[in-house]
Structure formats: structure tokens, C-alpha cells
Write a protein that holds these residues in place. Structure first.
Motif, PDB file in Angstrom:
ATOM      1  N   LEU A 174       0.826  -1.208   0.000  1.00 23.06           N
ATOM      2  CA  LEU A 174       0.000   0.000   0.000  1.00 23.06           C
ATOM      3  C   LEU A 174       0.862   1.261   0.000  1.00 23.06           C
ATOM      4  CD1 LEU A 174      -2.751  -1.173   2.506  1.00 23.06           C
ATOM      5  CD2 LEU A 174      -3.051  -0.735   0.056  1.00 23.06           C
ATOM      6  N   GLU A 175       1.941   1.250   0.764  1.00 27.38           N
ATOM      7  CA  GLU A 175       2.856   2.398   0.782  1.00 27.38           C
ATOM      8  C   GLU A 175       3.415   2.674  -0.606  1.00 27.38           C
ATOM      9  OE1 GLU A 175       4.335   1.576   5.373  1.00 27.38           O
ATOM     10  OE2 GLU A 175       5.628   1.027   3.700  1.00 27.38           O
ATOM     11  N   ALA A 176       3.828   1.621  -1.302  1.00 24.26           N
ATOM     12  CA  ALA A 176       4.383   1.780  -2.648  1.00 24.26           C
ATOM     13  C   ALA A 176       3.325   2.295  -3.621  1.00 24.26           C
ATOM     14  CB  ALA A 176       4.952   0.455  -3.131  1.00 24.26           C
ATOM     15  N   MET A 177       2.115   1.794  -3.516  1.00 22.44           N
ATOM     16  CA  MET A 177       1.039   2.235  -4.400  1.00 22.44           C
ATOM     17  C   MET A 177       0.736   3.719  -4.202  1.00 22.44           C
ATOM     18  SD  MET A 177      -1.476  -1.062  -4.035  1.00 22.44           S
ATOM     19  CE  MET A 177      -2.726  -0.571  -5.189  1.00 22.44           C
ATOM     20  N   ILE A 178       0.689   4.148  -2.959  1.00 21.75           N
ATOM     21  CA  ILE A 178       0.398   5.554  -2.671  1.00 21.75           C
ATOM     22  C   ILE A 178       1.557   6.439  -3.117  1.00 21.75           C
ATOM     23  CG2 ILE A 178      -0.013   7.240  -0.824  1.00 21.75           C
ATOM     24  CD1 ILE A 178      -1.491   4.904   0.661  1.00 21.75           C
ATOM     25  N   ALA A 179       2.772   6.048  -2.814  1.00 22.97           N
ATOM     26  CA  ALA A 179       3.949   6.836  -3.207  1.00 22.97           C
ATOM     27  C   ALA A 179       4.019   6.979  -4.727  1.00 22.97           C
ATOM     28  CB  ALA A 179       5.216   6.197  -2.663  1.00 22.97           C
ATOM     29  N   ASP A 180       3.722   5.910  -5.448  1.00 23.65           N
ATOM     30  CA  ASP A 180       3.726   5.972  -6.912  1.00 23.65           C
ATOM     31  C   ASP A 180       2.662   6.928  -7.435  1.00 23.65           C
ATOM     32  OD1 ASP A 180       5.813   4.182  -7.080  1.00 23.65           O
ATOM     33  OD2 ASP A 180       4.534   2.456  -7.557  1.00 23.65           O
ATOM     34  N   ARG A 181       1.508   6.907  -6.816  1.00 21.20           N
ATOM     35  CA  ARG A 181       0.400   7.752  -7.298  1.00 21.20           C
ATOM     36  C   ARG A 181       0.613   9.226  -6.986  1.00 21.20           C
ATOM     37  NH1 ARG A 181      -4.947   5.053  -7.116  1.00 21.20           N
ATOM     38  NH2 ARG A 181      -5.751   7.118  -7.571  1.00 21.20           N
ATOM     39  N   ILE A 182       1.220   9.554  -5.822  1.00 18.42           N
ATOM     40  CA  ILE A 182       1.418  10.984  -5.523  1.00 18.42           C
ATOM     41  C   ILE A 182       2.646  11.535  -6.242  1.00 18.42           C
ATOM     42  CG2 ILE A 182       0.143  10.944  -3.360  1.00 18.42           C
ATOM     43  CD1 ILE A 182       2.729  10.980  -1.842  1.00 18.42           C
ATOM     44  N   ALA A 183       3.589  10.685  -6.585  1.00 18.51           N
ATOM     45  CA  ALA A 183       4.742  11.039  -7.430  1.00 18.51           C
ATOM     46  C   ALA A 183       5.450  12.321  -7.021  1.00 18.51           C
ATOM     47  CB  ALA A 183       4.308  11.099  -8.886  1.00 18.51           C
ATOM     48  N   LEU A 184       5.755  12.453  -5.755  1.00 16.69           N
ATOM     49  CA  LEU A 184       6.539  13.581  -5.261  1.00 16.69           C
ATOM     50  C   LEU A 184       7.859  13.048  -4.727  1.00 16.69           C
ATOM     51  CD1 LEU A 184       3.849  15.578  -3.234  1.00 16.69           C
ATOM     52  CD2 LEU A 184       4.802  16.178  -5.457  1.00 16.69           C
ATOM     53  N   GLY A 185       8.957  13.622  -5.172  1.00 12.79           N
ATOM     54  CA  GLY A 185      10.253  13.197  -4.674  1.00 12.79           C
ATOM     55  C   GLY A 185      10.458  13.618  -3.232  1.00 12.79           C
ATOM     56  N   ARG A 190      -4.599   3.778   7.468  1.00 10.14           N
ATOM     57  CA  ARG A 190      -4.357   5.192   7.212  1.00 10.14           C
ATOM     58  C   ARG A 190      -2.938   5.381   6.695  1.00 10.14           C
ATOM     59  NH1 ARG A 190      -6.414   9.903   9.068  1.00 10.14           N
ATOM     60  NH2 ARG A 190      -7.876   8.807  10.383  1.00 10.14           N
ATOM     61  N   ALA A 191      -2.768   6.329   5.790  1.00 10.87           N
ATOM     62  CA  ALA A 191      -1.451   6.663   5.250  1.00 10.87           C
ATOM     63  C   ALA A 191      -0.949   7.957   5.890  1.00 10.87           C
ATOM     64  CB  ALA A 191      -1.526   6.844   3.744  1.00 10.87           C
ATOM     65  N   THR A 192       0.317   7.962   6.254  1.00  8.86           N
ATOM     66  CA  THR A 192       0.965   9.152   6.811  1.00  8.86           C
ATOM     67  C   THR A 192       2.210   9.427   5.985  1.00  8.86           C
ATOM     68  OG1 THR A 192       0.198   8.552   9.014  1.00  8.86           O
ATOM     69  CG2 THR A 192       1.976  10.157   8.894  1.00  8.86           C
ATOM     70  N   ALA A 241      -5.406   7.326  -0.653  1.00 11.67           N
ATOM     71  CA  ALA A 241      -5.775   6.279   0.305  1.00 11.67           C
ATOM     72  C   ALA A 241      -7.283   6.059   0.318  1.00 11.67           C
ATOM     73  CB  ALA A 241      -5.269   6.645   1.698  1.00 11.67           C
ATOM     74  N   ALA A 242      -8.062   7.137   0.226  1.00 10.03           N
ATOM     75  CA  ALA A 242      -9.521   7.002   0.211  1.00 10.03           C
ATOM     76  C   ALA A 242      -9.971   6.170  -1.001  1.00 10.03           C
ATOM     77  CB  ALA A 242     -10.174   8.377   0.182  1.00 10.03           C
ATOM     78  N   GLU A 243      -9.332   6.385  -2.149  1.00  9.90           N
ATOM     79  CA  GLU A 243      -9.658   5.596  -3.335  1.00  9.90           C
ATOM     80  C   GLU A 243      -9.244   4.134  -3.168  1.00  9.90           C
ATOM     81  OE1 GLU A 243      -7.948   7.394  -6.808  1.00  9.90           O
ATOM     82  OE2 GLU A 243      -8.683   9.372  -6.229  1.00  9.90           O
ATOM     83  N   LEU A 244      -8.044   3.922  -2.625  1.00  9.34           N
ATOM     84  CA  LEU A 244      -7.529   2.560  -2.475  1.00  9.34           C
ATOM     85  C   LEU A 244      -8.269   1.765  -1.411  1.00  9.34           C
ATOM     86  CD1 LEU A 244      -3.675   3.165  -2.811  1.00  9.34           C
ATOM     87  CD2 LEU A 244      -5.260   2.279  -4.530  1.00  9.34           C
ATOM     88  N   ARG A 245      -8.810   2.433  -0.393  1.00 12.56           N
ATOM     89  CA  ARG A 245      -9.559   1.735   0.659  1.00 12.56           C
ATOM     90  C   ARG A 245     -10.808   1.058   0.104  1.00 12.56           C
ATOM     91  NH1 ARG A 245      -9.325   6.318   3.581  1.00 12.56           N
ATOM     92  NH2 ARG A 245      -7.370   6.395   4.659  1.00 12.56           N
ATOM     93  N   LYS A 246     -11.313   1.546  -1.020  1.00  9.41           N
ATOM     94  CA  LYS A 246     -12.484   0.935  -1.645  1.00  9.41           C
ATOM     95  C   LYS A 246     -12.153  -0.444  -2.221  1.00  9.41           C
ATOM     96  CE  LYS A 246     -14.361   5.436  -2.853  1.00  9.41           C
ATOM     97  NZ  LYS A 246     -14.636   6.369  -3.956  1.00  9.41           N
ATOM     98  N   LYS A 247     -10.858  -0.670  -2.542  1.00  9.12           N
ATOM     99  CA  LYS A 247     -10.438  -1.917  -3.185  1.00  9.12           C
ATOM    100  C   LYS A 247      -9.618  -2.827  -2.280  1.00  9.12           C
ATOM    101  CE  LYS A 247      -9.995   0.299  -7.679  1.00  9.12           C
ATOM    102  NZ  LYS A 247      -9.063   0.652  -8.755  1.00  9.12           N
ATOM    103  N   TYR A 248      -8.888  -2.239  -1.298  1.00 13.66           N
ATOM    104  CA  TYR A 248      -7.916  -3.006  -0.541  1.00 13.66           C
ATOM    105  C   TYR A 248      -8.077  -2.854   0.963  1.00 13.66           C
ATOM    106  CZ  TYR A 248      -5.668  -2.742  -5.122  1.00 13.66           C
ATOM    107  OH  TYR A 248      -5.421  -2.794  -6.466  1.00 13.66           O
TER     108      TYR A 248
END
Length: 69
Positions: free
Chosen positions: A11-22, A37-39, A58-65
Motif C-alpha cells: 500500500l505504501e508503494a502504491m500511494i507513493a507511486d500515485r502521488i509522485a513527489l520526490g 491510514r497513510a501518513t 488512500a480514500a480511493e484505495l480503501r475501496k479496493k484493498y
């Protein structure tokens, strides 16, 4: 339809990839109300913006995972 269980690292990797901020690190942990919850961890100047993005994703991903125990 049952939700797919994912580990915190997945989940951390999925969120980090989607926000794409270095320079932004994401941590996922259990939450009694939301399930999980993601922090974000980043420079103070970018923390609010990065956290808002992570919350949206995270709100979008919580619907699936769910968070795997």
C-alpha cells in the motif's frame, strides 16, 4: 465483492507511486475507524500538500484493498 488484502509495504508503494513527489515517504498503519491510514514523512514545507494527496489516494484505495494482518 470482497476487498483484496495488501501488506503495508504494498500500500505504501502504491500511494507513493500515485502521488509522485520526490522526497516523500509514505507509512501505512492500522486505523480503528478507517481500517488503515497513510501518513507522509517529508520536509515541513511540503507536508500539508503531500498529506492531502496521500489522503485522497488512500480514500480511493480503501475501496479496493484492506490491510493484511
Amino acid at each position: 465483492m470482497a476487498k483484496e488484502a495488501k501488506t503495508d509495504a504494498e500500500l505504501e508503494a502504491m500511494i507513493a507511486d500515485r502521488i509522485a513527489l520526490g522526497g516523500v515517504f509514505v507509512s501505512v498503519r492500522k486505523d480503528p475507524l478507517l481500517g488503515w491510514r497513510a501518513t507522509v514523512i517529508t520536509a515541513p514545507k511540503r507536508a500539508t500538500y503531500a498529506q492531502q494527496l496521500a489522503d485522497q489516494v488512500a480514500a480511493e484505495l480503501r475501496k479496493k484493498y484492506t490491510l493484511k494482518d
